[in-house]
Design an enzyme around this catalytic site. Structure first.
Site, PDB file in Angstrom:
ATOM      1  CD  GLU A  54       5.605  68.604  23.098  1.00 28.73           C
ATOM      2  OE1 GLU A  54       5.089  68.133  24.136  1.00 28.73           O
ATOM      3  OE2 GLU A  54       5.325  68.188  21.938  1.00 28.73           O
TER       4      GLU A  54
ATOM      5  CB  SER B 188       3.108  68.228  35.546  1.00 25.56           C
ATOM      6  OG  SER B 188       2.126  67.220  35.621  1.00 25.56           O
TER       7      SER B 188
ATOM      8  CG  HIS C 254       8.326  65.333  35.086  1.00 28.60           C
ATOM      9  ND1 HIS C 254       7.949  66.650  35.249  1.00 28.60           N
ATOM     10  CD2 HIS C 254       7.373  64.585  35.695  1.00 28.60           C
ATOM     11  CE1 HIS C 254       6.815  66.700  35.930  1.00 28.60           C
ATOM     12  NE2 HIS C 254       6.450  65.468  36.228  1.00 28.60           N
TER      13      HIS C 254
ATOM     14  CE  LYS D 246      11.079  75.274  -7.616  1.00 28.48           C
ATOM     15  NZ  LYS D 246      11.340  73.930  -7.075  1.00 28.48           N
TER      16      LYS D 246
ATOM     17  CG  LEU E 265       7.516  71.744 -10.503  1.00 33.44           C
ATOM     18  CD1 LEU E 265       8.330  72.413 -11.599  1.00 33.44           C
ATOM     19  CD2 LEU E 265       7.405  70.240 -10.761  1.00 33.44           C
TER      20      LEU E 265
ATOM     21  N   GLY F 115      14.756  78.030   6.470  1.00 34.13           N
ATOM     22  CA  GLY F 115      15.508  77.166   5.565  1.00 34.13           C
ATOM     23  C   GLY F 115      15.323  75.717   5.957  1.00 34.13           C
TER      24      GLY F 115
END
Length: 618
Positions: free
Chosen positions: A363, A342, A412, A243, A182, A119
């Site tokens: 991410e 790291s 970090h 649509k 649309l 959603g």
């Protein structure tokens, strides 16, 4: 065996059932998105009637094909498809959007056949990619289908997911793009220019099939080709649709987004659709093997020993411990965003590569792919710099709505990272995760605490977030120390303490240094390591207020002032921040590059600032 014309006739009749109930349910609700449903009815009718294999009694059967409705506003379509499949009476669809109904306005886990909450648009392809990756890695035969809207293809996360799917050769992933032209407020970016979509997906390595989405035979042929594909490339079926298809006064009109029909309009629409046989059902392909849940060994035990006082890297110990946990728990997966050298998840990558997922610097896709893994019982650890998790705030929010069991690790954190400067400093992360209900937030101060808290994170069913420091810190705990979710450690205590200092993470050491300095001046203070920020140790905090000379708590943390540990303390104690009960010391400004000590001082959270603050109350 039915001829092609007989199949098309039957599919048209079943599609009519779907269209009818999408309209009835949204009219009963008085709201919804019926026209967004109708554009995708034809291909989903063919998909469910011929291709989907599914055990309705066990939606989590790991052999089921998966269907992700990325265009979540078309939820009535999802509900109707499973209704026509026989999961529940079609009449129940009239409860759509009503309080207590399993059929909410957008898909959520209350509807047990949904793969993830959708959603918030643009996340479904990533979820589907996570599911497909699981099947690929574990040699499962199920296919993952994702229905995308064209409006949401403006979201950049789709292209993160497309990159990911192509890189990981997810030829068991079949995306279906419903190009109905649309959007909510007007035409989409490319309208019905299908070539623009073709070029983009082809450039990302997808096998592209373009069809008329209202041609049943074309839908069938496209799905047949996609299901048979095993060349290492994911497939996208790009459909030109309209649509509101099937009802003349709705079709291709920009006046109906998010609007249900009134009763008179519904009557006219159903008359146009014609006689419908509600007894028609989809013939879902059978799943022959039903599997139980993955067995989980909660008795995880790893022995790590350290020399008291020796400075040790929390990140390195975290990486080694995570690899050890992975050997004991076959459901543990790790997702990385190109920072494994790291965060030290490279140890997991080397040891258990089949459960390590390189997501690269994307991410948002990483978090949503973890939702897909969690759906089928995996426990994904999403690991990156804490600052970069805020980039995926909406994906984290939606993962929680999905009830995903994800363990977030942010390294970090705070100004203590030093020279890298403010763009790399996680200073909003506690506030982010603290705003999400039922989320555990932990922050170990030393490497031993890392080894104690990691198993608790793993065994906790649900959301959790752990902050991992960049600097090495001295070992202050032993293997005999016990930790718990909702706990804390009293590190300094006398019978005549003036007040209490509550610290977490790097500031624990500032608090200890301050205590030593104050003791030299004849002032005794209590020091508490608040390693569990949420839930917080309310009992210990209350005891401190009662037992110290002054009922005062000074909180000190390497996080922005708003939404951090200090606010959790204030909420737990019903105190007023900066009153005589609680004084909050935290980062109040944007930091800069420099050494850790310089930056702690610049932020006003060094031990010297703490000493100065305590002396105000002596």
């Amino acid at each position: 065996m039915k001829s092609q014309s007989e199949l098309v006739e039957l599919w048209n009749r079943k599609a009519a059932v779907v269209r009818k109930w999408c309209l009835i349910s949204t009219t009963a609700a008085g709201s919804g998105h019926p026209t967004s449903c109708l554009s995708a009815v034809d291909i989903t009718t063919v998909l469910f009637d011929k291709y989907i294999k599914y055990d309705l009694k066990n939606p989590l059967n790991s052999n089921n094909d998966r269907f992700v409705l990325s265009k979540g506003h078309a939820a009535p379509l999802l509900y109707t498809l499973f209704g026509v499949a026989g999961a529940y009476p079609l009449e129940e669809l009239k409860t759509l959007r009503k309080f207590g109904s399993r059929f909410q306005g957008h898909p959520v886990p209350d509807f047990k056949f949904t793969e993830a909450a959708t959603g918030s648009l643009g996340q479904g392809l990533s979820v589907a990619a996570g599911l497909a990756l699981l099947a690929k890695r574990e040699n499962k035969t199920f296919k993952t289908f994702a229905l995308l809207g064209d409006g949401e293809l403006s979201e950049g996360q789709n292209w993160e997911a497309a990159n990911f799917a192509s890189y990981h050769q997810l030829d068991n992933l079949i995306a279906i793009a419903d190009i109905n032209r649309l959007a909510q407020s007007g035409e989409t970016m490319f309208g019905h220019n299908l070539v623009s979509y073709e070029n983009r997906f082809r450039a990302f390595g997808f096998k592209v099939i373009t069809i008329d989405g209202h041609d049943m035979l074309a839908c069938d042929q496209a799905l047949q080709t996609a299901v048979a594909n095993n060349d290492g490339s994911p497939t996208i079926i790009i459909m030109k649709t309209y649509k509101g298809k099937g009802v003349s006064f709705l079709e291709n009109s920009d006046q109906w987004h998010g609007k249900g029909l009134d009763n008179e309009q519904l009557k006219n629409a159903l008359e146009e659709i014609g006689n419908v046989d509600d007894q028609l059902k989809f013939e879902l392909k059978r799943v022959h093997v039903t599997e139980g849940e993955t067995l989980k060994n909660d008795d995880v035990s790893l022995d790590f020993s350290f020399n008291p006082g020796e400075k040790t890297s929390l990140r390195k110990v975290f990486g080694e411990f995570l690899a050890g946990l992975g050997k004991q728990r076959s459901d543990l997966w790790v997702l990385d965003a190109d920072v494994k050298n790291s965060t030290y998840t490279e140890k997991f990558c080397e040891t258990l590569p089949e459960r390590f997922v390189e997501c690269f610097i994307a991410e948002q896709n990483m978090v949503s792919a973890a939702v897909g893994l969690s759906r089928l019982g995996k426990v994904p650890f999403v690991v990156t710099f804490g600052a970069f998790l805020t980039r995926a705030a909406d994906q984290i929010r939606m993962a929680r709505v999905s009830n995903a069991n994800i363990k977030f690790i942010g390294t970090h954190v705070g100004v203590s990272i030093g020279e890298d400067g403010p763009s790399q400093m996680a200073l909003e992360d506690i506030a982010l995760f603290g705003a999400i209900p039922d989320t555990i937030i932990l922050q170990p101060a030393d490497a031993m605490a890392v080894t104690k808290l990691m198993p608790l994170t793993l065994m906790h069913e649900g959301f959790s977030y752990m902050r991992i420091l960049r600097p090495e810190t001295p070992i202050i705990y032993s293997n005999l120390d016990e930790f718990r979710i909702g706990g804390s450690k009293v590190l300094r205590k006398t019978s005549n303490d003036l007040l209490t200092i509550v610290a977490t993470g790097i500031t624990v050491f500032e608090a200890l240094k301050a205590a030593d300095s104050l003791e030299a001046d004849g002032i005794h203070v209590r020091v508490v390591d608040c390693y569990s920020i949420n839930p917080i140790d309310k009992k210990t905090l209350n005891n401190c207020l009662k037992e110290t000379e002054r009922p005062i708590i000074i909180s000190i943390e390497d996080h922005f002032a708003h939404g951090g540990m200090g606010d959790f303390i204030g909420s737990a104690l019903n105190g007023t921040i900066n009153s005589k009960i609680i004084k909050k010391m935290a980062v109040e400004k944007i930091s800069r590059s420099g050494s850790m000590d310089k930056l702690l001082g610049d932020a006003g959270i060094s031990y010297l600032h703490l000493v100065e603050e305590v002396k105000k109350y002596s």
